[in-house]
Motif scaffolding. Structure first.
Motif, short mmCIF file in Angstrom:
data_model
loop_
_atom_site.label_atom_id
_atom_site.label_comp_id
_atom_site.label_asym_id
_atom_site.label_seq_id
_atom_site.Cartn_x
_atom_site.Cartn_y
_atom_site.Cartn_z
N ALA A 71 0.83 -1.21 0.00
CA ALA A 71 0.00 0.00 0.00
C ALA A 71 0.86 1.25 0.00
O ALA A 71 0.66 2.17 -0.81
N VAL A 72 1.85 1.30 0.91
CA VAL A 72 2.72 2.48 0.99
C VAL A 72 3.62 2.58 -0.23
O VAL A 72 3.78 3.66 -0.83
N GLY A 73 4.21 1.46 -0.61
CA GLY A 73 5.18 1.47 -1.70
C GLY A 73 4.57 1.69 -3.06
O GLY A 73 5.26 2.14 -3.99
N ILE A 74 3.28 1.37 -3.24
CA ILE A 74 2.62 1.58 -4.52
C ILE A 74 1.88 2.92 -4.56
O ILE A 74 1.97 3.68 -5.53
N VAL A 75 1.14 3.21 -3.49
CA VAL A 75 0.26 4.37 -3.51
C VAL A 75 1.03 5.69 -3.48
O VAL A 75 0.72 6.62 -4.23
N PHE A 76 2.04 5.81 -2.62
CA PHE A 76 2.77 7.07 -2.54
C PHE A 76 3.47 7.42 -3.86
O PHE A 76 3.37 8.55 -4.33
N PRO A 77 4.18 6.48 -4.49
CA PRO A 77 4.77 6.82 -5.80
C PRO A 77 3.73 7.17 -6.86
O PRO A 77 3.95 8.06 -7.69
N LEU A 78 2.56 6.49 -6.85
CA LEU A 78 1.51 6.82 -7.80
C LEU A 78 0.99 8.23 -7.56
O LEU A 78 0.71 8.99 -8.51
N ALA A 100 1.19 11.51 -10.07
CA ALA A 100 0.02 12.33 -10.40
C ALA A 100 0.22 13.80 -10.04
O ALA A 100 -0.69 14.61 -10.26
N GLY A 101 1.38 14.11 -9.47
CA GLY A 101 1.66 15.48 -9.12
C GLY A 101 1.13 15.89 -7.76
O GLY A 101 1.05 17.08 -7.45
N PHE A 102 0.78 14.92 -6.93
CA PHE A 102 0.21 15.23 -5.61
C PHE A 102 1.32 15.64 -4.65
O PHE A 102 2.40 15.03 -4.62
N SER A 103 1.06 16.66 -3.85
CA SER A 103 2.00 17.13 -2.85
C SER A 103 1.38 17.02 -1.47
O SER A 103 0.23 17.42 -1.26
N GLY A 104 2.14 16.45 -0.52
CA GLY A 104 1.64 16.33 0.84
C GLY A 104 1.45 17.65 1.54
O GLY A 104 0.74 17.73 2.56
N GLU A 105 2.05 18.73 1.01
CA GLU A 105 1.95 20.04 1.64
C GLU A 105 0.76 20.85 1.15
O GLU A 105 0.51 21.95 1.64
N GLY A 106 -0.01 20.33 0.19
CA GLY A 106 -1.21 21.02 -0.27
C GLY A 106 -1.01 21.70 -1.61
O GLY A 106 -0.04 21.43 -2.34
N ASN A 107 -1.99 22.57 -2.00
CA ASN A 107 -1.97 23.29 -3.27
C ASN A 107 -1.92 22.32 -4.46
O ASN A 107 -1.11 22.46 -5.37
N ASN A 108 -2.79 21.32 -4.42
CA ASN A 108 -2.79 20.31 -5.47
C ASN A 108 -3.79 20.65 -6.57
O ASN A 108 -4.82 21.31 -6.33
N SER A 109 -3.49 20.17 -7.78
CA SER A 109 -4.39 20.37 -8.91
C SER A 109 -5.61 19.46 -8.79
O SER A 109 -5.64 18.51 -8.00
N ALA A 110 -6.63 19.75 -9.62
CA ALA A 110 -7.82 18.91 -9.63
C ALA A 110 -7.48 17.48 -10.04
O ALA A 110 -8.05 16.51 -9.50
N GLU A 111 -6.54 17.33 -10.98
CA GLU A 111 -6.15 15.99 -11.43
C GLU A 111 -5.48 15.20 -10.30
O GLU A 111 -5.75 14.00 -10.13
N ALA A 112 -4.64 15.87 -9.54
CA ALA A 112 -3.98 15.19 -8.42
C ALA A 112 -4.99 14.78 -7.36
O ALA A 112 -4.89 13.68 -6.78
N LEU A 113 -5.97 15.63 -7.07
CA LEU A 113 -6.99 15.30 -6.08
C LEU A 113 -7.89 14.17 -6.58
O LEU A 113 -8.34 13.34 -5.79
#
Length: 442
Positions: free
Chosen positions: A376-383, A387-400
């Motif tokens: 779960a951790v090793g697959i989901v975080f890299p995916l 997708a351009g997701f950032s843990g600090e916020g300010n994410n695009s609609a595609e990332a969300l």
């Protein structure tokens, strides 16, 4: 309830003493698997991908140690009992590792996470494996094992609720803040040794039904030949992965998809309190339908309800509360029923091999749990990173949108595959009774 073959009666006092360590182990597990990744990324500023890789590496190292710890749990010779002795000894490094990992210095980096994450993971395994094998051997009968599992997993849920509620009682209520993790660090460091001593002193070691000792190669061959175990362990891995994906992403989903980070604690609380309410429901259903059928139905219901979460967006908090409550009830089934089925599967091996090797079986069980969590951790975080997701916020609609799809829909195919494996499981109450008669006649 009185057990056969010299087993001790399953009194409420004995079950309570046995279940007590599960409260602390659960209070440890919630931050270890859910909060620590977010805390080290968002609060300490470590890179998202590096933290995911490091946690995957820790799980791999820990998984390699599982067979050795399981073998030791079966083979250790101690006057106080093979399960109880290893359990008590391992509780000390577990408490220390939890304190250090949950209360890091401000300048803690990846090396610090690697060191104390490994200490805690290995200590946790050394505590949990003999503890689980101990519980599997406390009862010989189909329904008695349900009772042991229900007490332990009910205590697990109580500990989880404590882990969620403690930050609200002494701090700002944010699980992923220092004020949230530090009270948990102290709680585990103080109460795990206490609970371990209570269980050690009050719960006896069950009779070892082994007639002889197998070589490591023979032990592996008997385990591989246990067809019910192969089906159960694969179903458990699939369902464990399905549960680990939303657990890993929960704080991000609530904080960034629903835009309600202040709701993370209450939502987790609602989920796990509902899981506690689901324990008696699981007991009733298993006694009426059988363990494996009750588990399959619960997984199917969870899929149907949880799929709705993929359509949620900002402000849909109250609908998500309802989803958390409904799927939380199904959590009680996931916690209580698979370990009770596992105890029955071990009977199949004991009857065939002549050696009672609950430790080795729960080592395989633990390995399956860690593989599902690591996947779960090793697959989901890299995916998410792709997708351009950032843990600090300010994410695009595609990332969300990627976050939502991974959180809600990725688990469903895995759960459906687990249902297909377990629906016609070959060991029910009649078959388990026949296995016990064979073992006791040996």
């Amino acid at each position: 309830m009185t057990l056969r073959s010299g087993q001790h009666p399953l009194t409420s006092r004995l079950l309570l003493a046995y279940a007590l360590p599960a409260v602390v182990l659960a209070a440890l597990a919630l931050p270890l698997y859910i909060v620590v990744p977010t805390f080290y990324v968002s609060t300490l500023g470590l890179p998202l991908g590096a933290v995911g890789f490091m946690l995957l590496a820790i799980r791999i190292v820990d998984a390699i140690a599982d067979p050795a710890i399981g073998w030791l749990s079966d083979r250790i010779s101690a006057r106080a009992g093979r399960r109880r002795t290893l359990f008590l000894v391992a509780s000390a490094p577990t408490a220390l590792g939890a304190f250090m990992l949950f209360w890091p210095p401000d300048d803690a980096g990846l090396a610090y996470l690697a060191l104390w994450g490994t200490v805690l993971s290995l200590g946790y395994t050394g505590t949990l494996l003999p503890y689980s094998a101990w519980g599997a051997e406390l009862a010989n009968d189909y329904s008695g094992r349900l009772s042991v599992s229900a007490w332990r997993e009910g205590a697990t849920l109580i500990g989880t609720v404590c882990a969620i509620g403690l930050p609200f009682a002494v701090g700002d209520g944010a699980l992923s803040s220092p004020v949230g993790l530090q009270p948990l660090a102290v709680f585990v460091a103080v109460f795990l040794p206490f609970a371990a001593c209570v269980a050690f002193l009050c719960v006896p070691e069950p009779q070892d039904r082994s007639r002889h000792r197998l070589s490591l190669g023979d032990a592996g061959r008997f385990l591989a030949a246990n067809r019910p175990f192969r089906r159960l362990i694969l179903a458990f891995v699939l369902n464990g992965f399905a549960n680990a994906v939303p657990a890993t992403l929960f704080l991000y989903f609530v904080g960034q998809r629903l835009e309600a980070p202040q709701w993370s604690g209450p939502l987790l609380l609602a989920y796990f309190v509902s899981g506690l309410a689901g324990v008696p429901l699981a007991l009733f259903s298993a006694r009426f339908l059988g363990k494996h059928r009750a588990w399959c139905i619960a997984m199917a219901v969870a899929c149907a309800i949880f799929a709705v979460a993929g359509f949620l967006g900002p402000g849909d908090v109250y609908l998500f509360v309802a989803i958390c409550v409904a799927t939380g009830l199904m959590l009680g089934f996931d916690l209580v029923l698979p370990p009770a089925i596992q105890a029955d599967v071990i009977d199949q091996d004991t009857a065939s091999s002549g050696e009672q090797r609950s430790g080795l079986y729960f080592a395989a069980w633990s390995l399956a749990t860690k593989l599902s969590l690591a996947a779960a951790v090793g697959i989901v975080f890299p995916l998410l990173a792709l997708a351009g997701f950032s843990g600090e916020g300010n994410n695009s609609a595609e990332a969300l949108n990627a976050l939502s799809m991974l959180y809600a829909w990725l688990p469903i195919p895995a759960k459906l595959a687990a249902i297909a494996l377990m629906w016609r499981f070959p060991i029910g109450e009649v078959e388990q009774r026949a296995l016990r008669q064979k073992i006791e006649a040996m």
